[in-house]
Every structure is written in C-alpha cells, then in structure tokens.
Design a protein around this motif. Structure first.
Motif, PDB file in Angstrom:
ATOM      1  N   TYR A  59      -9.477  -1.198   1.045  1.00 11.88           N
ATOM      2  CA  TYR A  59      -8.312  -1.206   0.145  1.00 11.88           C
ATOM      3  C   TYR A  59      -7.096  -0.731   0.937  1.00 11.88           C
ATOM      4  N   PRO A  60      -6.021  -1.531   1.014  1.00  8.84           N
ATOM      5  CA  PRO A  60      -4.949  -1.250   1.978  1.00  8.84           C
ATOM      6  C   PRO A  60      -3.839  -0.323   1.483  1.00  8.84           C
ATOM      7  N   PHE A  61      -3.886   0.093   0.225  1.00 11.46           N
ATOM      8  CA  PHE A  61      -2.773   0.854  -0.326  1.00 11.46           C
ATOM      9  C   PHE A  61      -3.136   2.333  -0.440  1.00 11.46           C
ATOM     10  N   THR A  62      -2.117   3.188  -0.522  1.00  8.93           N
ATOM     11  CA  THR A  62      -2.363   4.633  -0.529  1.00  8.93           C
ATOM     12  C   THR A  62      -2.705   5.171  -1.916  1.00  8.93           C
ATOM     13  N   TYR A  63      -2.390   4.391  -2.963  1.00  9.92           N
ATOM     14  CA  TYR A  63      -2.717   4.789  -4.330  1.00  9.92           C
ATOM     15  C   TYR A  63      -3.183   3.559  -5.103  1.00  9.92           C
ATOM     16  N   LEU A  64      -3.874   3.795  -6.215  1.00 13.73           N
ATOM     17  CA  LEU A  64      -4.065   2.742  -7.204  1.00 13.73           C
ATOM     18  C   LEU A  64      -2.784   2.638  -8.021  1.00 13.73           C
ATOM     19  N   GLU A  98     -17.713   1.308 -12.382  1.00  9.04           N
ATOM     20  CA  GLU A  98     -17.927   1.632 -10.982  1.00  9.04           C
ATOM     21  C   GLU A  98     -16.675   1.320 -10.174  1.00  9.04           C
ATOM     22  N   LEU A  99     -16.340   2.255  -9.270  1.00 11.91           N
ATOM     23  CA  LEU A  99     -15.190   2.101  -8.385  1.00 11.91           C
ATOM     24  C   LEU A  99     -15.650   2.341  -6.953  1.00 11.91           C
ATOM     25  N   HIS A 100     -15.621   1.278  -6.133  1.00 16.10           N
ATOM     26  CA  HIS A 100     -16.042   1.355  -4.741  1.00 16.10           C
ATOM     27  C   HIS A 100     -14.842   1.009  -3.856  1.00 16.10           C
ATOM     28  N   LEU A 101     -14.341   1.993  -3.124  1.00 14.74           N
ATOM     29  CA  LEU A 101     -13.206   1.784  -2.231  1.00 14.74           C
ATOM     30  C   LEU A 101     -13.554   2.318  -0.842  1.00 14.74           C
ATOM     31  N   SER A 102     -14.617   1.807  -0.247  1.00 14.42           N
ATOM     32  CA  SER A 102     -15.041   2.303   1.056  1.00 14.42           C
ATOM     33  C   SER A 102     -14.073   1.844   2.139  1.00 14.42           C
ATOM     34  N   TYR A 103     -13.905   2.692   3.171  1.00 14.18           N
ATOM     35  CA  TYR A 103     -13.034   2.420   4.307  1.00 14.18           C
ATOM     36  C   TYR A 103     -11.604   2.100   3.852  1.00 14.18           C
ATOM     37  N   SER A 104     -11.167   2.728   2.802  1.00 13.81           N
ATOM     38  CA  SER A 104      -9.852   2.428   2.250  1.00 13.81           C
ATOM     39  C   SER A 104      -8.761   3.247   2.939  1.00 13.81           C
ATOM     40  N   SER A 105      -7.514   2.887   2.640  1.00 11.89           N
ATOM     41  CA  SER A 105      -6.352   3.639   3.122  1.00 11.89           C
ATOM     42  C   SER A 105      -5.852   4.629   2.082  1.00 11.89           C
ATOM     43  N   ILE A 106      -6.650   4.864   1.078  1.00  8.63           N
ATOM     44  CA  ILE A 106      -6.218   5.678  -0.047  1.00  8.63           C
ATOM     45  C   ILE A 106      -6.023   7.138   0.378  1.00  8.63           C
ATOM     46  N   LYS A 107      -4.925   7.734  -0.058  1.00  2.00           N
ATOM     47  CA  LYS A 107      -4.695   9.167   0.157  1.00  2.00           C
ATOM     48  C   LYS A 107      -5.066   9.959  -1.092  1.00  2.00           C
ATOM     49  N   ASN A 137     -15.781   6.005 -19.027  1.00  2.00           N
ATOM     50  CA  ASN A 137     -16.939   5.164 -18.711  1.00  2.00           C
ATOM     51  C   ASN A 137     -17.277   5.137 -17.229  1.00  2.00           C
ATOM     52  N   LEU A 138     -16.476   5.791 -16.384  1.00  2.00           N
ATOM     53  CA  LEU A 138     -16.710   5.733 -14.953  1.00  2.00           C
ATOM     54  C   LEU A 138     -17.973   6.496 -14.588  1.00  2.00           C
ATOM     55  N   ARG A 139     -18.905   5.796 -13.954  1.00  2.00           N
ATOM     56  CA  ARG A 139     -20.187   6.391 -13.553  1.00  2.00           C
ATOM     57  C   ARG A 139     -20.273   6.595 -12.043  1.00  2.00           C
ATOM     58  N   ILE A 140     -19.644   5.709 -11.272  1.00  2.00           N
ATOM     59  CA  ILE A 140     -19.752   5.777  -9.819  1.00  2.00           C
ATOM     60  C   ILE A 140     -18.369   5.751  -9.192  1.00  2.00           C
ATOM     61  N   MET A 141     -18.121   6.719  -8.301  1.00  2.00           N
ATOM     62  CA  MET A 141     -16.899   6.755  -7.510  1.00  2.00           C
ATOM     63  C   MET A 141     -17.314   6.839  -6.048  1.00  2.00           C
ATOM     64  N   ASP A 142     -17.107   5.759  -5.312  1.00  2.00           N
ATOM     65  CA  ASP A 142     -17.536   5.660  -3.921  1.00  2.00           C
ATOM     66  C   ASP A 142     -16.296   5.475  -3.052  1.00  2.00           C
ATOM     67  N   LEU A 143     -15.930   6.528  -2.323  1.00  2.00           N
ATOM     68  CA  LEU A 143     -14.752   6.500  -1.463  1.00  2.00           C
ATOM     69  C   LEU A 143     -15.140   6.719  -0.001  1.00  2.00           C
ATOM     70  N   MET A 144     -16.357   6.394   0.350  1.00  2.15           N
ATOM     71  CA  MET A 144     -16.886   6.717   1.668  1.00  2.15           C
ATOM     72  C   MET A 144     -15.997   6.167   2.788  1.00  2.15           C
ATOM     73  N   HIS A 145     -15.847   6.997   3.831  1.00  5.82           N
ATOM     74  CA  HIS A 145     -15.086   6.641   5.029  1.00  5.82           C
ATOM     75  C   HIS A 145     -13.631   6.301   4.734  1.00  5.82           C
ATOM     76  N   SER A 146     -13.092   6.874   3.671  1.00  7.41           N
ATOM     77  CA  SER A 146     -11.642   6.784   3.424  1.00  7.41           C
ATOM     78  C   SER A 146     -11.004   7.943   4.178  1.00  7.41           C
ATOM     79  N   ARG A 147     -10.655   7.707   5.419  1.00  2.36           N
ATOM     80  CA  ARG A 147     -10.261   8.776   6.325  1.00  2.36           C
ATOM     81  C   ARG A 147      -8.926   9.412   5.962  1.00  2.36           C
ATOM     82  N   ASN A 148      -8.118   8.718   5.166  1.00  2.27           N
ATOM     83  CA  ASN A 148      -6.818   9.272   4.785  1.00  2.27           C
ATOM     84  C   ASN A 148      -6.867  10.095   3.503  1.00  2.27           C
TER      85      ASN A 148
END
Length: 840
Positions: free
Chosen positions: A395-400, A411-420, A431-442
């Motif tokens: 995901y290339p943006f810093t925010y949703l 479910e929200l999967h944003l792996s390797y994203s640019s999210i801050k 209703n959110l059950r899964i939040m996957d932000l793995m390897h979002s280095r920022n």
C-alpha cells in the motif's frame, strides 16, 4: 466407455437377485452421464423382465407433472394399454401392483429435485427382487438424500481417450491428420477432457482447412461456443443467489485457491461458504484437490462470460475485475459504479502498470479488494465503506483515506506498506477481526484498540520503527494471534536521548539552556519509565488475553521471558526465537502447545520441563513440533534430547484418534545432536537409505513412519548475498526405481540467518509421516519400496552435509502401549512390535 460401464455394473451387483439396488450416476454437465447410461442400458437391459429409460425426468415434470412421469414408466414397462390412465391414484396403484411381480431395470435421467423421485412412488418395495434403479443427476446431494446404495462420479476423459474421441469427430480417423497436430492439441487443451466440448468442437472443425481451424480457435478465446455454454449454464441457473455469487467469485478470482483461504475470504463477504461450497461440490461445479479449489476451465469461462454477458463493451455492467486491461477500460470509460470486487496480482515486474488512485475513489460498492504488486499514483481520497476484505500488498500511501468508514470491514491486510499510521482521528470498526501490517517499516503509531474491540489477530512482524503499543490493547479480550516479531523498539525504545538540533540549544541565557536540558531529560525519564511499565504490563498480562492461541515475540531483544507466559492456557504456538534470555519459565501448564520455536536463542543454556501434550485440534497445513536450532549454549545435552523426543511421541499418542487432521501437517522436532536415537531401529550413514514396506504395507495397524537425519550447515560469509536462507534442508521420499515418478518432499522449517549463524554444529531432525498422507488413495501405487533421500539446497553462501539417517515404522500398538512417562527399552520377539523407548 467400456471401463466406465464395467465400474457401474460392479456397483449394480447384477448377480444378486435377492434385493432391489439403487445406484446413482453424477457429474458436471456435458461429461457423458447420459451417454454412459444409454450404453449401459443397451448392454444389460435384456437381463430384466421390464425395462424403462426416462430421458429427462425434470422436463417431463415441468410439462406433464407427476402423472405424466408415472405414465411414461408404465408405458415403457407394461405396455401401451396403461397410457390412458390419468389420475394419481390409478398410476400409483398400477406401479405398486404390476411392477412388484417383475424384475425391472429403470433409469431416470436428469433428476434435479429429490421430490421428483419421491412422488413417483417408485420405491424399492414396489419392484420385484433383483430389480435395479439407476438415477442420473448433476447433484450428488439429491442421490444421497434419496438413499442410493452407491454413487458413480463420471470423470473427465484422460488424454488418450480425449484424443481418440476428437479424432473420430474431427477427422473420422483414429489419428490426427498431418499438419493439424498443434491445432488439435490446442483444441483438446481448451476442451480439457469434457466429452461434450470435444464432440462439439470436433464436429464443427470436421472438413475445414488449417486456416479455418486457426480462425475458429481464435474466436473461441473471445467468444466461447454457445452449444457448450448452454449445457453448462443449466447448472448455474439452478443455483440460489448466494451460490451464484460464490461460483462467480471462484471463476473470476479464486480457482486453485487453498480451501481454508477461500472459505475465509467468502466468509468475510457474508456468503456463508461452508454450505455454499458443499452445494457447488455436490453439483459437480467445483472440487478440491490437495486442498486447492478446482473448477473446470470451461466453467471458469462460463462464469467470466456471465459477468460480462450484458455487453462486452459496456464495462459498467461488470461486477468483477480480474485483468489489468479491465481496470484500464473502467478508468478510461468512467464506468466504476457497479464494481463489487477487484483482484489484481502481478507476478512479474515487467507486468506492473501504473493506475490512478482516483479511480478507486469513485468505486462506491466494492466489498472485496485484493491488490498485489500494483502501483498507484495520485492521491487516494476515498475507499468504499462497503469493503469487507482488503488485501493491499505494498500500500503506497501513509494513511488510509480520512473519509474511510469501513464499519463492515472484517480483515485488513496491508503488508509491506508505506503506512505511518492507519488513520487520523477515531474510527469504530466493530467487525474487524484481522489487522495484518507486517513489514510496514514506516509504521510508528497504532490506533486506539478500543475502536476495534473484536480483533482476533494482530500481526506487526517486521514493523521495526513501531515505538509503542497503546494501553488500549488490554481491551482485546478476543485476541487469538499476536505477532511482535522484530518490534524491538517497542521493548527497548528509546535507547538514548534524542540529539537536539544545534539551533534549539543556542539560547541567550546559560540558565535557560540548563533548564531546557534538565526538562528534556526529565521528560525522557518519565516516558522511559512509563514505556517500560507498559511493556512489562503487556508481557505479564498476556494471560488476560484469554483466547490467545499464537504468540510471536521473536527477535525483540528480550533478556527475560516473564513467568506469565506459562499461564496462557490456550496457547498453541509460541515463537521466542532470536532473543537473549538465558532460561525460560516453566511451560508445563501449556497443555495446548503444539509448536515451540527457540531458534537463535544464543544465550539459552537450559530447557525447562515441557508440557504433557493433550488431544489437540490441529489446523491443516500447519507445522507442529519443537525447533531448537542454533542455540550453542544448550549444546548436545542429554535431557534436551530425551525431553523433546518424549514430547514428540507423547503428542502422537495423545492425538492417535485424530491422525486424519495431520494429512497436510508436518510434525517434527529439530534439536542439537549428532546421533540418531537408538529407538529408530533402522539407521544408515550418509544421506540416503531404502525402506522396504512390502511385508507391512497392508497391515491395518501400520500408521506411519518416523524419519530422522543428522545434518550440519555452515555459511561461507564472503559469498553471502542475502541474510535469510529459508527451507534448505529437505527429506525426499520416492519410489524405488521411480516407477511412476510418485513421491513427496518435506522441508525443515529452520531458517539460516547469515548474521546470526554460529559456526558449524550438528543438529538432528525427526519427522513423523502418517501413512495415510503417503498413501492417500489407498492404492499404494508401488509405494511399498521407498528411497529416503535427504539433501540440502546449497544456495550461494550455504553449505551443508547430511551425515546419518534412519527411520522406524510406527504401529497402533506402539501408540497404545506408550504412557506419559519415560519408557525403558523392552525386548520383543517381533521387531516391529517393540515398544517405543527413548535413550540417550
């Protein structure tokens, strides 16, 4: 046709004349059910006193009702005089009285509702002994509900028979005409073993020249043959709306998807797939092979045609987008309003295209969004609030988007994203059950977890710049999975004072400067203490996450693991690798623990007592075991070997009634050691040995093998170009002499990290292999003589050696006679009945 006829005849048990038998024939449309039944009828009908073949029972019901269907049966079995009967009482009475005295063969084709069979009053008691009923349906559930004795599922044609049928239709020969080889094979590839397609296309191409063949095949790729599609369409039209949605999603996106993953995504979309997928299987529209969803290529084409069928030029009618060019056209034509689902994945950098993010902002009704390795430019101002499942790799943006209010998001999967940070301000996502932000280095900040009270999975692995976790994490009472691997700043931040810019320290008064510095130090001290308090509270309060099943706090720089870890009673998977602790707290109470990873715990010098395994529910495709790799201070200590081997065997003993769960599950251990345990009574030097199972392969008590290898790995540092070298050690089982090329590969789950690897040392890997996994179809396929070979994939910078290998056959008696304590070696007259014993 003859092999299929023979199989159905075997199910009919024609030699038995003491009962009435009912056999079902099912399969997808166009697969040859009616052709098979017709040929069968011609071969066996002379053996019966009365005969009846109803070509299309569902059509007769639509036009003539129940009486019309019963008239057909009476007319064919008893003669024309009964054709004038016109009420239900007369037809029911005639069937019961007249047919009871006769040995009858009755074939009912195209049954699409079980009520059609019930209303015929054609049950077993109505027919004379030795009678046979054959029911043909696309829906296997109808056959089972009616209570057939056996079901024959008609398979697709193999390559040989496909070619034979095609040549008969296209060339009126038994072989391909010269010059047509490639075109013929392309046509067969398109038909994919479906007899209807082979016959229709072969007949259409008969007598045409090569240029006409090429033109016809090019047309097929753009517009499928109507006669074929009309037959296949009947099954789709008979589905309920939710099953239609599932069918179309699979056809457009998810063919070949893993069943567990597919079910999960469809659940997120509110499609109730457990029953929906079962219905599609019963109707022969999909199947699952080795865990993956399989749909015939022509059914895939049907589904995609249905999505496009309103107009091939009017893309606003499309509910689903799966090709990049579809997305391009939607953008160009501004036709975004009806799009419900997008799945775009690029697997090659050369394929990657740039999309305008503003287009997504105009799609108001998307429920499903999967984007992998896509590139978006511009700004993303809006995402559909109807989204239920989002998987956006990189995901290339810093925010949703600020306007994003996804109350339905599961479910929200944003792996390797640019999210801050996920979003500014507050958003409530019940209703959110899964939040996957793995390897979002920022990523530096997490949302208030009070906004996601039902979160079950939080994956922050590799979020190396995350500096804190909100206190609100303690409200997540439904949390089952927590992964903080690599989040060392959460546990150690800040390590030193932030350096002040020189402009900040140039003040007019020395006293003011001192005041500023003292104030900064004071704030830092307060923050540091508060932060340490939160981390300490997080670790010590882990048992309060009552449903926690998986915990990963690897590579977090932890020098101590709190005793509280041993109190998470439902914990099944614990990953502590890459930390700096010397000892571990007691894990004895973790009776649900099936996976413990202690790789690269380089200070660990003692292994605590492990829990006694209890019966566990183990998911498909998971890894079960203990992995103690590259722990140099632990070394080859006897208690470690005895304890871990004991755990493995006790686990198998505790779960002996659930081995069906393990068919796609690896169960094993890796420990320091240079010897094959002596209770593996077949051992050999080197990396290969033969396994002869011929004397036990049919023994019903034989349940599996324990295979073992001793290996060493070393790294050639100057040549290493990557830090992580994964899955390098592999056990391969193949048939001796490779008679059918049938075999299995099993990869060791240890990972080689270049900057953490200790100089060469020996490790022992034991792996349990259920016999049902090696021989799932019970045919053995020559698998009574096996060659076990172990190899190490020597990638650049990695060198290894397999020094020894061994195995032991496991029998039910071994399981039953093993208790929860350490066992001593016992003598036995039968080598295969020796009790399992653990020795140094």
């Amino acid at each position: 046709m003859n092999p299929h006829i023979e199989k159905v005849v075997n199910l009919l048990l024609l030699d038995s004349v003491d009962d009435v038998r009912v056999v079902g024939i099912c399969g997808m449309g166009g697969i040859g059910k009616t052709t098979l039944a017709t040929a069968l009828y011609g071969q066996i009908s002379h053996q019966f006193d009365a005969r009846c073949f109803i070509d299309d029972l569902s059509k007769i019901y639509r036009h003539d009702g129940q009486v019309g269907a019963q008239k057909q049966i009476l007319h064919q079995t008893l003669g024309k005089e009964h054709f004038q009967i016109c009420n239900l009482f007369d037809t029911d009475d005639s069937i019961r009285r007249r047919l009871r005295r006769l040995r009858a063969l009755i074939i009912l084709d195209n049954v699409d509702k079980v009520e059609q069979l019930d209303k015929l009053a054609l049950n077993r008691e109505c027919l004379g002994v030795g009678s046979r009923i054959i029911i043909i349906s696309r829906d296997e559930h109808i056959l089972n509900e009616y209570g057939v004795d056996e079901v024959y599922k008609v398979p697709l044609l193999n390559e040989t028979n496909s070619l034979q049928l095609f040549c008969q239709k296209a060339f009126k020969l038994d072989h391909i005409m010269s010059g047509y080889d490639k075109l013929a094979l392309d046509t067969l590839s398109y038909a994919n073993g479906l007899p209807l397609a082979i016959k229709v296309l072969g007949s259409f191409l008969f007598g045409r020249d090569i240029s006409e063949w090429r033109s016809a095949l090019a047309r097929l790729k753009e517009s499928p043959n109507k006669d074929i599609m009309d037959v296949l369409r009947l099954s789709f039209d008979g589905l309920e709306n939710l099953e239609k949605e599932i069918f179309l999603d699979i056809a457009c996106f998810f063919e070949r998807y893993d069943k567990e993953c597919l079910t999960n995504i469809l659940n997120c979309c509110g499609f109730h797939p457990d029953i929906g997928l079962r219905i599609l299987i019963d109707k022969s529209l999909i199947s699952f092979y080795h865990g993956g969803c399989v749909m015939h290529s022509l059914l895939v084409e049907l589904g995609r045609k249905i999505v496009q069928e309103n107009s091939t030029k009017d893309l606003k009618k499309w509910s689903r987008l799966w090709f990049p060019e579809h997305f391009d056209n939607v953008m160009l034509e501004n036709m975004e309003k009806n799009v419900q689902a997008i799945v775009l994945a690029y697997h090659s950098p050369r394929q990657i295209k740039k999309f305008a993010a503003e287009t997504l902002s105009n799609m108001n009704h998307i429920r499903l969004l999967i984007l992998e390795n896509t590139y978006f430019s511009g700004s993303l101002n809006y995402l559909s609030n109807e989204l239920r499942y989002v998987e956006w790799n990189r995901y290339p943006f810093t925010y949703l988007p600020k306007s994003f209010q996804p109350n339905q998001l599961v479910e929200l999967h944003l792996s390797y994203s640019s999210i801050k940070q996920l979003w500014k301000g507050k958003k409530y996502l019940p209703n959110l059950r899964i939040m996957d932000l793995m390897h979002s280095r920022n990523l530096i900040k997490l949302p208030d977890f009070g906004e996601v009270p039902n979160l079950e999975m939080l994956n922050l692995a590799g979020c190396v710049n995350l500096i804190s976790i909100p206190n609100s994490i303690f409200v997540l009472t439904s949390l089952k999975y927590l992964n903080l691997s690599g989040c060392s700043k959460v546990f150690n931040y800040p390590k030193h004072l932030k350096k002040l810019d020189s402009s900040e320290t140039v003040l007019h008064s020395q006293s003011k400067t001192s005041s500023l510095i003292l104030t900064t130090i004071g704030l830092h001290s307060l923050y540091q203490n508060a932060h340490k308090g939160l981390v300490s509270r997080l670790l010590s309060s882990l048992p309060s996450f009552f449903f926690l099943r998986e915990l990963d706090i690897s590579f977090c720089g932890l020098s101590q693991i709190p005793d509280a870890i041993g109190c998470i009673r439902w914990l099944g998977r614990l990953v502590l690798s890459g930390n700096n602790f010397v000892t571990l707290p007691s894990l004895r109470e973790l009776s649900k623990l099936v996976y413990l990873d202690l790789q690269y715990c380089k200070q660990l010098n003692f292994l605590p007592e492990l829990p006694l395994p209890h019966s566990s529910t183990v998911g498909q495709n998971c890894v079960v075991g203990l992995y103690i790799f590259n722990c140099p201070e632990l070394g080859e200590r006897g208690h470690c070997s005895r304890m871990t081997l004991s755990w493995l065997i006790q686990f198998l003993h505790a779960n002996q009634e659930s081995f069906a769960c393990f068919l796609e599950t690896d169960i094993g251990i890796v420990i320091p050691g240079s010897e094959i345990p002596r209770w593996l009574n077949n051992q050999s030097l080197g990396n290969s040995m033969s396994i002869n199972l011929s004397s036990i392969v049919h023994d019903k008590d034989f349940i599996g093998l324990v295979a073992c290898v001793v290996f060493s790995v070393k790294l050639d540092y100057p040549n290493i170009t990557t830090n992580e070298l994964e899955n390098n050690i592999c056990i391969s089982l193949d048939e001796d002499h490779t008679r059918t090329g049938y075999g299995f590969n099993f990869s060791c789950p240890v990972i080689c990290y270049a900057d953490l690897f200790t100089p060469e040392s020996d490790h022992t890997w034991l792996l349990y292999l259920p016999w049902d996994r090696l021989n799932p179809d019970k045919t053995f396929r020559g698998f009574d003589h096996i060659t076990m070979t172990t190899f190490i994939d020597e990638r650049e910078g990695l060198h290894g050696e397999v020094k020894k290998c061994g195995y032991r056959c496991i029998f039910k008696q071994d399981q039953q006679q093993f208790n929860s304590t350490m066992m001593h070696h016992r003598n036995s007259s039968s080598q295969k009945r020796k009790f399992l014993a653990i020795e140094d």
